[in-house]
Design a protein around this motif. Structure first.
Motif, PDB file in Angstrom:
ATOM      1  N   ASP A  85      96.479  16.534  40.393  1.00  0.00           N
ATOM      2  CA  ASP A  85      95.060  16.262  40.592  1.00  0.00           C
ATOM      3  C   ASP A  85      94.191  16.973  39.557  1.00  0.00           C
ATOM      4  N   SER A  88      87.032  14.961  38.959  1.00  0.00           N
ATOM      5  CA  SER A  88      86.233  13.844  38.482  1.00  0.00           C
ATOM      6  C   SER A  88      84.826  14.001  39.060  1.00  0.00           C
ATOM      7  N   HIS A  90      81.171  12.990  40.023  1.00  0.00           N
ATOM      8  CA  HIS A  90      80.432  11.764  40.316  1.00  0.00           C
ATOM      9  C   HIS A  90      78.947  11.931  40.018  1.00  0.00           C
ATOM     10  N   ASN A 124      85.278  17.573  33.966  1.00  0.00           N
ATOM     11  CA  ASN A 124      86.162  16.417  34.123  1.00  0.00           C
ATOM     12  C   ASN A 124      87.518  16.661  33.481  1.00  0.00           C
ATOM     13  N   GLU A 125      88.548  16.156  34.141  1.00  0.00           N
ATOM     14  CA  GLU A 125      89.932  16.228  33.665  1.00  0.00           C
ATOM     15  C   GLU A 125      90.526  17.634  33.748  1.00  0.00           C
ATOM     16  N   TYR A 153      82.052  15.461  43.659  1.00  0.00           N
ATOM     17  CA  TYR A 153      83.234  15.281  42.825  1.00  0.00           C
ATOM     18  C   TYR A 153      84.413  14.857  43.696  1.00  0.00           C
ATOM     19  N   SER A 154      85.462  14.463  43.063  1.00  0.00           N
ATOM     20  CA  SER A 154      86.713  14.198  43.774  1.00  0.00           C
ATOM     21  C   SER A 154      87.865  14.673  42.898  1.00  0.00           C
ATOM     22  N   CYS A 155      89.016  14.804  43.518  1.00  0.00           N
ATOM     23  CA  CYS A 155      90.238  15.128  42.794  1.00  0.00           C
ATOM     24  C   CYS A 155      91.030  13.837  42.650  1.00  0.00           C
ATOM     25  N   VAL A 156      91.353  13.501  41.405  1.00  0.00           N
ATOM     26  CA  VAL A 156      92.045  12.235  41.144  1.00  0.00           C
ATOM     27  C   VAL A 156      93.343  12.480  40.417  1.00  0.00           C
TER      28      VAL A 156
END
Length: 156
Positions: A85, A88, A90, A124-125, A153-156
């Motif tokens: 993860d 990211s 938003h 990000n990233e 934010y989220s974890c992607v």
């Protein structure tokens, strides 16, 4: 090691016996005391962290019912870390959008700048992201206004 995921929260009073020692009957009688923003406050401040310390006080949650002795009722779970993860972003704002979040004396005005691009370039990233929510990092959108940083934010 995992991270915190808040399931439910209420700052108020729903039980006449909980946290009642040394309190008067007037302080315990209102058992319909709910702070509707409790869950949002806890998720914003604690979700995704390994640990979280927050005082259950009016200055953090605001007062949902005067003259009632309140406590924080919290449900959470520990979720496992997924090593793949990354963050990211938003949306992000720096300034003041309301008078409840991070209250400071009497904030008299709302003023904020969207900082989404800045936060994306910084976080990000990445697997984690630490930075100061300060005028040095984001510049000063509102002179003499006590500011805070909001990030979605989220974890992607």
């Amino acid at each position: 090691m995992g991270f915190i995921h808040v399931l439910d929260a209420n700052y108020g009073r729903t039980d006449p016996n909980k946290c009642s020692e040394g309190k008067t009957s007037n302080e315990l009688s209102n058992v319909h005391c709910f702070q509707e923003t409790s869950l949002r406050t806890m998720t914003v401040r604690c979700n995704g962290r390994k640990s979280c310390t927050l005082s259950a006080v009016n200055s953090v949650f605001s007062d949902p019912c005067s003259w009632t002795y309140k406590y924080l009722n919290l449900s959470y779970e520990c979720r496992p870390l997924n090593n793949s993860d990354v963050i990211s972003i938003h949306h992000a704002n720096y300034g003041r959008r309301d008078f409840v979040t991070c209250p400071y004396r009497r904030a008299m005005s709302e003023c904020y700048f969207t900082q989404t691009t800045s936060m994306r370039s910084r976080c990000n990233e990445k697997k984690s992201c630490d930075l100061d929510a300060s005028n040095w990092v984001f510049s000063d959108p509102c002179y003499r206004v006590h500011k805070y940083l909001e990030v979605t934010y989220s974890c992607v």
